[in-house]
Design an enzyme around this catalytic site. Structure first.
Site, PDB file in Angstrom:
ATOM      1  N   VAL A  35     -18.350 -26.832 -30.404  1.00 12.17           N
ATOM      2  CA  VAL A  35     -17.220 -26.078 -29.842  1.00 12.17           C
ATOM      3  C   VAL A  35     -16.014 -26.986 -29.604  1.00 12.17           C
ATOM      4  O   VAL A  35     -14.891 -26.670 -30.014  1.00 12.17           O
ATOM      5  CB  VAL A  35     -17.632 -25.379 -28.522  1.00 12.17           C
ATOM      6  CG1 VAL A  35     -16.440 -24.658 -27.904  1.00 12.17           C
ATOM      7  CG2 VAL A  35     -18.774 -24.408 -28.766  1.00 12.17           C
ATOM      8  N   ASP A  36     -16.226 -28.130 -28.934  1.00 11.37           N
ATOM      9  CA  ASP A  36     -15.092 -28.974 -28.526  1.00 11.37           C
ATOM     10  C   ASP A  36     -14.321 -29.513 -29.727  1.00 11.37           C
ATOM     11  O   ASP A  36     -13.097 -29.409 -29.790  1.00 11.37           O
ATOM     12  CB  ASP A  36     -15.571 -30.145 -27.648  1.00 11.37           C
ATOM     13  CG  ASP A  36     -16.300 -29.661 -26.402  1.00 11.37           C
ATOM     14  OD1 ASP A  36     -16.103 -28.491 -26.025  1.00 11.37           O
ATOM     15  OD2 ASP A  36     -17.069 -30.444 -25.820  1.00 11.37           O
TER      16      ASP A  36
ATOM     17  N   CYS B 124     -16.922 -27.715   4.002  1.00 11.12           N
ATOM     18  CA  CYS B 124     -18.058 -28.491   4.519  1.00 11.12           C
ATOM     19  C   CYS B 124     -17.581 -29.842   5.088  1.00 11.12           C
ATOM     20  O   CYS B 124     -16.897 -29.870   6.103  1.00 11.12           O
ATOM     21  CB  CYS B 124     -19.123 -28.648   3.434  1.00 11.12           C
ATOM     22  SG  CYS B 124     -20.734 -29.097   4.097  1.00 11.12           S
ATOM     23  N   TYR B 125     -17.868 -30.954   4.420  1.00 12.92           N
ATOM     24  CA  TYR B 125     -17.369 -32.255   4.889  1.00 12.92           C
ATOM     25  C   TYR B 125     -15.848 -32.205   5.044  1.00 12.92           C
ATOM     26  O   TYR B 125     -15.282 -32.757   5.989  1.00 12.92           O
ATOM     27  CB  TYR B 125     -17.755 -33.343   3.874  1.00 12.92           C
ATOM     28  CG  TYR B 125     -17.258 -34.745   4.215  1.00 12.92           C
ATOM     29  CD1 TYR B 125     -18.026 -35.605   4.996  1.00 12.92           C
ATOM     30  CD2 TYR B 125     -16.029 -35.202   3.744  1.00 12.92           C
ATOM     31  CE1 TYR B 125     -17.575 -36.884   5.308  1.00 12.92           C
ATOM     32  CE2 TYR B 125     -15.567 -36.485   4.049  1.00 12.92           C
ATOM     33  CZ  TYR B 125     -16.348 -37.317   4.835  1.00 12.92           C
ATOM     34  OH  TYR B 125     -15.900 -38.583   5.131  1.00 12.92           O
TER      35      TYR B 125
ATOM     36  N   GLY C 100     -19.102 -33.421   0.823  1.00 12.52           N
ATOM     37  CA  GLY C 100     -19.522 -34.797   0.557  1.00 12.52           C
ATOM     38  C   GLY C 100     -20.738 -35.119   1.392  1.00 12.52           C
ATOM     39  O   GLY C 100     -21.009 -34.460   2.393  1.00 12.52           O
TER      40      GLY C 100
ATOM     41  N   GLU D 204     -17.583 -21.905  -3.202  1.00 15.71           N
ATOM     42  CA  GLU D 204     -17.540 -22.057  -4.659  1.00 15.71           C
ATOM     43  C   GLU D 204     -18.853 -21.730  -5.352  1.00 15.71           C
ATOM     44  O   GLU D 204     -18.882 -21.521  -6.563  1.00 15.71           O
ATOM     45  CB  GLU D 204     -17.088 -23.481  -5.025  1.00 15.71           C
ATOM     46  CG  GLU D 204     -18.091 -24.594  -4.752  1.00 15.71           C
ATOM     47  CD  GLU D 204     -18.078 -25.124  -3.319  1.00 15.71           C
ATOM     48  OE1 GLU D 204     -18.613 -26.224  -3.105  1.00 15.71           O
ATOM     49  OE2 GLU D 204     -17.551 -24.434  -2.416  1.00 15.71           O
TER      50      GLU D 204
ATOM     51  N   SER E 265     -14.312 -28.423 -32.756  1.00 13.17           N
ATOM     52  CA  SER E 265     -13.740 -27.326 -33.557  1.00 13.17           C
ATOM     53  C   SER E 265     -12.448 -26.799 -32.936  1.00 13.17           C
ATOM     54  O   SER E 265     -11.461 -26.543 -33.634  1.00 13.17           O
ATOM     55  CB  SER E 265     -14.750 -26.177 -33.691  1.00 13.17           C
ATOM     56  OG  SER E 265     -15.898 -26.604 -34.404  1.00 13.17           O
TER      57      SER E 265
ATOM     58  N   HIS F 251     -20.113 -23.247   1.522  1.00 10.00           N
ATOM     59  CA  HIS F 251     -19.579 -23.543   0.185  1.00 10.00           C
ATOM     60  C   HIS F 251     -19.171 -22.245  -0.517  1.00 10.00           C
ATOM     61  O   HIS F 251     -20.003 -21.572  -1.126  1.00 10.00           O
ATOM     62  CB  HIS F 251     -20.634 -24.288  -0.655  1.00 10.00           C
ATOM     63  CG  HIS F 251     -20.835 -25.701  -0.221  1.00 10.00           C
ATOM     64  ND1 HIS F 251     -20.068 -26.738  -0.695  1.00 10.00           N
ATOM     65  CD2 HIS F 251     -21.691 -26.240   0.662  1.00 10.00           C
ATOM     66  CE1 HIS F 251     -20.446 -27.857  -0.119  1.00 10.00           C
ATOM     67  NE2 HIS F 251     -21.437 -27.591   0.712  1.00 10.00           N
TER      68      HIS F 251
ATOM     69  N   LYS G   5     -15.267 -26.272 -20.082  1.00  7.93           N
ATOM     70  CA  LYS G   5     -15.889 -25.691 -21.277  1.00  7.93           C
ATOM     71  C   LYS G   5     -15.523 -24.221 -21.474  1.00  7.93           C
ATOM     72  O   LYS G   5     -15.217 -23.801 -22.590  1.00  7.93           O
ATOM     73  CB  LYS G   5     -17.416 -25.833 -21.166  1.00  7.93           C
ATOM     74  CG  LYS G   5     -18.162 -25.541 -22.450  1.00  7.93           C
ATOM     75  CD  LYS G   5     -17.947 -26.659 -23.440  1.00  7.93           C
ATOM     76  CE  LYS G   5     -18.964 -26.677 -24.537  1.00  7.93           C
ATOM     77  NZ  LYS G   5     -18.989 -27.946 -25.259  1.00  7.93           N
TER      78      LYS G   5
END
Length: 513
Positions: free
Chosen positions: A229-230, A82-83, A55, A174, A232, A172, A369
């Site tokens: 995509v979504d 981190c934060y 953050g 990630e 469908s 980080h 997604k």
């Protein structure tokens, strides 16, 4: 048995969705919750672990977001990033101050040394690059914590209290820039939290089908299918659950890519559903005649889409449920708990105001997604639909600069197809996030045959990105660009020049309009 859950507590960092995606990629279900969430709600979710995100704040600032101190008494492992790491220190008796030049204010790639006896770094190399972004410094580490990683500038890059299961990292894990970052997250999940890895799209498919079936009962269901995509995947899931009780309305506005409308229709032929294809090309092009302003084009197409959908909905009469393809990033970004509010204007603008229904069903609202695409594969949708790149709702209308006409749409469709065809033949699809052709509003002199020509220019655009917030232009091999250019000029009428857009985002956007 209930599915294992990890909670990602959001303290305002820019990578929060990415943390959640990494956890899911490791086969563990997780949800992002605001840091203000009540202790009661967290306890009720029975998480196997909690991750504090980064953050922009400083933990010692009275206005900075804080966690409920009761979190540390839940007996649940915590990983602070981190934060989040500084928040653990701040809450448990450590001291965090603003970093000075000599106390490790670090940004970017940093060579880091790890103590691999710590469960977080088990089985990993002792040295690696991490991605740092912190202007504060843990001056004093809380009692019971050990230092488990350091960099040249910073002695306390990672801390842990393995007895209580509390871990903190200043970097980080990630982001892709951190070497073995996902492996560290995996270690936290499996070595510390005791994860079983019970989150798969195969399991999700079965559960979601059962829940939709139970909810709908004998009711009637309506879905606006865009061909993306979504929508469908949502349609395929509901089709699998309730079959002929579902009506899919596919509004083909005549501004799709080559053969796309037919591909969508073909993909849904295997299910016993009411598939209504509205061929509305003439109507849409009529409304767009003479319009050159991009925002105006978008509004006309959005409004006309609603009208076409509404006309079909009226023929059906009252339905019990409206299905929408909301996905998890929509829910997180909105910060709202009520998805119906979010989606009343998402994708097809204002739809719920026009259609008579009892409730909205959003079977994908907890999925990212990449998970939606995987679910589509599990449901047997063809790969050309599942791996389809992002395509704007207004379609080719905003890739035709200036007025939209059928002739221009046909020219662009052909040029775009050739570009995509050559990319596929070169096996480059995996290196590009989005690629397409644009019909510019430019004319230029050319030489074709024995004469001079004065014709139109096509621009090619391709970007590579992980999140579409920023994007880099793709370095397509010259020989591929050459083949695309030669084919377009030879095969597409009225085109005598091909350009390649080499602008990143920012300063440009991905689309031209």
């Amino acid at each position: 048995m209930a599915r294992q859950t990890v909670i990602v507590l959001d303290f305002g960092g820019q990578y929060n969705q990415l943390i959640a995606r990494r956890v899911r990629e490791c086969g563990v279900y997780c949800e992002v919750k605001p840091c203000t969430v009540s202790l009661e709600e967290l306890r009720a979710m029975e998480p196997i672990g909690i991750i504090f995100t980064g953050g922009p704040g400083s933990v010692y600032d009275p206005k900075a977001p804080q966690a409920d101190p009761g979190l540390f008494q839940m007996g649940v492992p915590i990983l602070g990033i981190c934060y989040g790491c500084q928040l653990i220190a701040h809450n448990l008796g450590g001291r965090v101050t603003a970093a000075q030049a000599d106390t490790a204010r670090e940004y970017g790639k940093t060579e880091t040394v790890f103590n691999t006896s710590c469960k977080l770094f088990k089985g990993l190399p002792e040295k690696g690059v991490t991605w740092m972004s912190h202007g504060d410094y843990m001056e004093r580490v809380p009692e019971g914590f050990s230092l488990m990683a350091h960099s040249e500038a910073c002695p306390n890059v990672a801390i842990c209290d393995e007895t209580r299961g509390f871990y903190g990292v200043q970097f980080h894990p990630e982001v892709n820039h951190t070497e073995n970052g996902t492996a560290m997250i995996r270690n936290f999940l499996y070595e510390v939290c005791g994860a079983k890895g019970d989150w798969t799209m195969g399991d999700y498919k079965q559960t979601a089908i059962r829940l939709v079936r139970e909810k709908v009962g004998q009711g009637k269901v309506l879905l606006a299918l865009s061909g993306g995509v979504d929508s469908s995947v949502a349609a395929a899931l509901v089709a699998e659950a309730v079959g002929s009780q579902l009506t899919c309305v596919f509004v083909d506005h005549g501004l799709m890519r080559l053969h796309e409308g037919d591909e969508v229709e073909q993909a849904f032929s295997k299910w016993d559903i009411n598939f209504v294809r509205v061929n509305a090309e003439e109507t849409f092009l009529g409304k767009l005649a003479g319009v050159t302003e991009p925002e105006q084009k978008r509004k006309i197409i959005g409004e006309e889409f609603i009208r076409a959908f509404e006309a079909q909905a009226k023929k059906i009469g009252r339905v019990d449920y409206l299905v929408q393809g909301t996905i998890y990033p929509d829910v997180i970004e909105s910060g709202l708990g009520d998805a119906a509010v979010i989606k009343s204007h998402h994708n097809v603008g204002g739809l719920p105001d026009y259609v008579d229904f009892k409730e909205i069903i959003e079977p994908l609202r907890m999925l990212f997604k990449d998970e939606v695409r995987q679910l589509g594969r599990e449901l047997g949708l063809p790969e050309y639909l599942v791996s389809r790149q992002p395509f704007p709702g207004p379609g080719l209308a905003i890739r035709i600069i200036g007025e939209v006409t059928k002739e221009k749409a046909d020219i662009l469709r052909q040029a775009d197809f050739i570009f995509r065809d050559e990319v596929a033949k070169a096996g480059l699809e995996g290196t590009m996030s989005q690629y397409f052709a644009v019909l510019t509003n430019l004319r230029s002199v050319g030489v074709m045959g024995d004469g001079r020509s004065y014709d139109q220019a096509i621009a090619l655009r391709s970007v590579t990105t992980s999140d579409f917030m920023t994007a880099d232009w793709t370095r397509i091999p010259y020989e591929v660009l050459d083949r695309v250019s030669v084919r377009i000029v030879n095969e597409v009428p009225h085109i005598n020049r091909v350009l390649y857009d080499i602008t990143s985002k920012p300063p440009a956007t991905v689309e031209w309009e």
